[in-house]
Design a protein around this motif. Sequence first.
Motif, PDB file in Angstrom:
ATOM      1  N   VAL A   1       4.002  93.094  74.402  1.00 56.48           N
ATOM      2  CA  VAL A   1       4.318  91.711  74.757  1.00 56.48           C
ATOM      3  C   VAL A   1       5.634  91.276  74.105  1.00 56.48           C
ATOM      4  CG1 VAL A   1       3.542  89.322  74.510  1.00 56.48           C
ATOM      5  CG2 VAL A   1       1.904  91.099  75.184  1.00 56.48           C
TER       6      VAL A   1
ATOM      7  N   TYR B   1      13.020  85.939  82.930  1.00 51.64           N
ATOM      8  CA  TYR B   1      11.947  84.948  82.866  1.00 51.64           C
ATOM      9  C   TYR B   1      12.530  83.534  82.975  1.00 51.64           C
ATOM     10  CZ  TYR B   1       7.661  82.613  81.460  1.00 51.64           C
ATOM     11  OH  TYR B   1       6.546  81.815  81.453  1.00 51.64           O
TER      12      TYR B   1
ATOM     13  N   GLY C   1       3.724  79.610  71.528  1.00 55.63           N
ATOM     14  CA  GLY C   1       4.075  80.553  72.589  1.00 55.63           C
ATOM     15  C   GLY C   1       5.005  79.849  73.558  1.00 55.63           C
ATOM     16  N   CYS C   2       6.050  79.242  72.990  1.00 53.42           N
ATOM     17  CA  CYS C   2       6.916  78.313  73.742  1.00 53.42           C
ATOM     18  C   CYS C   2       7.815  79.004  74.748  1.00 53.42           C
ATOM     19  CB  CYS C   2       7.779  77.515  72.767  1.00 53.42           C
ATOM     20  SG  CYS C   2       8.828  78.567  71.725  1.00 53.42           S
ATOM     21  N   GLY C   3       8.054  80.316  74.581  1.00 52.34           N
ATOM     22  CA  GLY C   3       9.037  80.966  75.439  1.00 52.34           C
ATOM     23  C   GLY C   3      10.379  80.276  75.305  1.00 52.34           C
TER      24      GLY C   3
ATOM     25  N   ASP D   1       7.244  81.239  68.745  1.00 56.44           N
ATOM     26  CA  ASP D   1       7.080  82.381  69.650  1.00 56.44           C
ATOM     27  C   ASP D   1       7.247  83.686  68.886  1.00 56.44           C
ATOM     28  OD1 ASP D   1       7.119  82.401  72.967  1.00 56.44           O
ATOM     29  OD2 ASP D   1       7.764  84.294  72.064  1.00 56.44           O
ATOM     30  N   LEU D   2       6.676  84.734  69.487  1.00 54.04           N
ATOM     31  CA  LEU D   2       6.763  86.098  68.946  1.00 54.04           C
ATOM     32  C   LEU D   2       8.130  86.714  69.228  1.00 54.04           C
ATOM     33  CD1 LEU D   2       4.472  87.916  67.763  1.00 54.04           C
ATOM     34  CD2 LEU D   2       3.986  88.658  70.101  1.00 54.04           C
ATOM     35  N   SER D   3       8.760  86.291  70.325  1.00 52.92           N
ATOM     36  CA  SER D   3       9.971  86.948  70.827  1.00 52.92           C
ATOM     37  C   SER D   3      11.228  86.214  70.382  1.00 52.92           C
ATOM     38  CB  SER D   3       9.912  87.000  72.370  1.00 52.92           C
ATOM     39  OG  SER D   3      11.200  87.112  72.920  1.00 52.92           O
TER      40      SER D   3
ATOM     41  N   GLN E   1      13.247  84.955  73.390  1.00 53.10           N
ATOM     42  CA  GLN E   1      12.707  83.723  73.962  1.00 53.10           C
ATOM     43  C   GLN E   1      13.108  82.521  73.101  1.00 53.10           C
ATOM     44  OE1 GLN E   1      11.851  83.936  77.043  1.00 53.10           O
ATOM     45  NE2 GLN E   1       9.625  84.034  77.194  1.00 53.10           N
TER      46      GLN E   1
ATOM     47  N   GLY F   1       6.660  83.392  65.004  1.00 49.70           N
ATOM     48  CA  GLY F   1       5.296  83.487  64.495  1.00 49.70           C
ATOM     49  C   GLY F   1       4.338  84.015  65.540  1.00 49.70           C
TER      50      GLY F   1
ATOM     51  N   LEU G   1       0.422  83.780  67.327  1.00 50.93           N
ATOM     52  CA  LEU G   1      -0.666  82.851  67.647  1.00 50.93           C
ATOM     53  C   LEU G   1      -1.929  83.107  66.818  1.00 50.93           C
ATOM     54  CD1 LEU G   1      -0.337  83.069  71.537  1.00 50.93           C
ATOM     55  CD2 LEU G   1       0.122  81.028  70.167  1.00 50.93           C
TER      56      LEU G   1
ATOM     57  N   LEU H   1       1.194  77.066  76.693  1.00 50.80           N
ATOM     58  CA  LEU H   1       1.178  77.384  78.122  1.00 50.80           C
ATOM     59  C   LEU H   1       1.411  78.879  78.348  1.00 50.80           C
ATOM     60  CD1 LEU H   1       1.382  74.276  78.243  1.00 50.80           C
ATOM     61  CD2 LEU H   1       3.020  74.549  80.124  1.00 50.80           C
ATOM     62  N   PHE H   2       0.452  79.544  78.986  1.00 55.69           N
ATOM     63  CA  PHE H   2       0.586  80.937  79.427  1.00 55.69           C
ATOM     64  C   PHE H   2       0.894  81.886  78.274  1.00 55.69           C
ATOM     65  CE2 PHE H   2       1.983  78.104  82.867  1.00 55.69           C
ATOM     66  CZ  PHE H   2       1.047  78.422  83.829  1.00 55.69           C
ATOM     67  N   ALA H   3       0.393  81.590  77.077  1.00 55.57           N
ATOM     68  CA  ALA H   3       0.665  82.439  75.915  1.00 55.57           C
ATOM     69  C   ALA H   3      -0.600  83.120  75.401  1.00 55.57           C
ATOM     70  CB  ALA H   3       1.315  81.613  74.804  1.00 55.57           C
TER      71      ALA H   3
ATOM     72  N   VAL I   1      -2.728  87.617  74.443  1.00 55.17           N
ATOM     73  CA  VAL I   1      -3.391  88.108  73.219  1.00 55.17           C
ATOM     74  C   VAL I   1      -4.688  88.816  73.640  1.00 55.17           C
ATOM     75  CG1 VAL I   1      -4.490  87.393  71.055  1.00 55.17           C
ATOM     76  CG2 VAL I   1      -2.444  86.175  71.883  1.00 55.17           C
TER      77      VAL I   1
HETATM   78  C1  LIG Z   1       4.430  83.693  79.944  1.00 52.70           C
HETATM   79  S1  LIG Z   1       5.413  83.257  78.570  1.00 52.70           S
HETATM   80  C2  LIG Z   1       5.141  81.496  78.524  1.00 52.70           C
HETATM   81  C3  LIG Z   1       6.296  80.769  77.914  1.00 52.70           C
HETATM   82  C4  LIG Z   1       6.225  79.241  78.104  1.00 52.70           C
HETATM   83  N1  LIG Z   1       5.131  78.686  77.326  1.00 52.70           N
HETATM   84  C5  LIG Z   1       6.103  78.896  79.572  1.00 52.70           C
HETATM   85  O1  LIG Z   1       5.230  78.091  79.916  1.00 52.70           O
HETATM   86  O2  LIG Z   1       6.877  79.403  80.358  1.00 52.70           O
HETATM   87  C6  LIG Z   1       4.438  83.769  77.196  1.00 52.70           C
HETATM   88  C7  LIG Z   1       5.112  83.563  75.868  1.00 52.70           C
HETATM   89  O3  LIG Z   1       4.137  83.728  74.840  1.00 52.70           O
HETATM   90  C8  LIG Z   1       4.703  84.480  73.808  1.00 52.70           C
HETATM   91  N2  LIG Z   1       3.612  85.174  73.103  1.00 52.70           N
HETATM   92  C9  LIG Z   1       2.783  86.097  73.604  1.00 52.70           C
HETATM   93  N3  LIG Z   1       1.914  86.512  72.658  1.00 52.70           N
HETATM   94  C10 LIG Z   1       2.232  85.820  71.530  1.00 52.70           C
HETATM   95  C11 LIG Z   1       1.707  85.789  70.202  1.00 52.70           C
HETATM   96  N4  LIG Z   1       0.693  86.588  69.838  1.00 52.70           N
HETATM   97  N5  LIG Z   1       2.263  84.956  69.312  1.00 52.70           N
HETATM   98  C12 LIG Z   1       3.307  84.146  69.669  1.00 52.70           C
HETATM   99  N6  LIG Z   1       3.838  84.126  70.910  1.00 52.70           N
HETATM  100  C13 LIG Z   1       3.306  84.956  71.822  1.00 52.70           C
HETATM  101  C14 LIG Z   1       5.644  85.442  74.500  1.00 52.70           C
HETATM  102  O4  LIG Z   1       6.617  85.973  73.629  1.00 52.70           O
HETATM  103  C15 LIG Z   1       6.214  84.570  75.595  1.00 52.70           C
HETATM  104  O5  LIG Z   1       7.392  83.907  75.209  1.00 52.70           O
END
Ligand SMILES: C[S@@+](CC[C@H](N)C(=O)[O-])C[C@H]1O[C@@H](n2cnc3c(N)ncnc32)[C@H](O)[C@@H]1O
Length: 204
Positions: free
Chosen positions: A7, A18, A48-50, A69-71, A74, A90, A92, A108-110, A114
């Motif tokens: 991920v 994205y 998980g703000c992206g 966010d992890l990335s 992003q 950080g 989640l 949202l969508f984060a 996991v």
């Molecule tokens: C589909 S994107 C969603 C981004 C944004 N929230 C949106 O609505 O478009 C998922 C995001 O969650 C982050 N993410 C996934 N697993 C995570 C984790 N364990 N901790 C933090 N961020 C995480 C990813 O890096 C990515 O930026």
Amino acid sequence: MDEKRTVRDGYDAIADDYAAQRTLDGRGTDLVRAFAADLPEGRVLDAGCGGGVPASAVLAERHDVVGMDLSAEQLGHLRENVPAAAPVAGDLTDLPFSAGAFDGLASLFAVIHVPRERHGDVFAEFNRVLRPGGEALVVVGSDAWEGRNPDWLDTGTEMFWSFYGPERNRDLLRDAGFTVEREELVNDELGGDFLFVRVTAEGE
Ligand SMILES: C[S@@+](CC[C@H](N)C(=O)[O-])C[C@H]1O[C@@H](n2cnc3c(N)ncnc32)[C@H](O)[C@@H]1O
């Protein structure tokens, strides 16, 4: 490759693609706007703000936003898109914030990225960092599924998802100390139906 690396490395690789496809259109953004309007002014975590679209961007109009966010890539997009938001790296499952640090939380969508056996831990973390009575908007699965796509968004990059269906999600949220207020099924612009769930942290 383990799921977290898939991920994180995946979003680092496709952050530009994205961002090009994530817009402020659609029902999901309407629900973020409604959430932001209901939320008293204060400090809000976008977990998980992206790149910050849509949640951080909408919330930052009236709230102090921290985007986590992890990335790293992003978070770079978050800096560009929503300069008012504070970017934090950080995970989640182990939020780098103290108890009660936030008045509200959007994710949202984060959580769907996991491994689902850890979703209860993620919801417990959401509850811990919210003040009692704090509200959250969380996107979860609408049907149980776990799997990978080796070519997500036609980028040639692998991505991993893992989620339960509505009943299990509700149980896990309640076990974590939330009251489930309402939920709505939303067809996301990037594909798939997901549940937007509004919850309140018990204790006030
Ligand atoms: C589909 S994107 C969603 C981004 C944004 N929230 C949106 O609505 O478009 C998922 C995001 O969650 C982050 N993410 C996934 N697993 C995570 C984790 N364990 N901790 C933090 N961020 C995480 C990813 O890096 C990515 O930026």
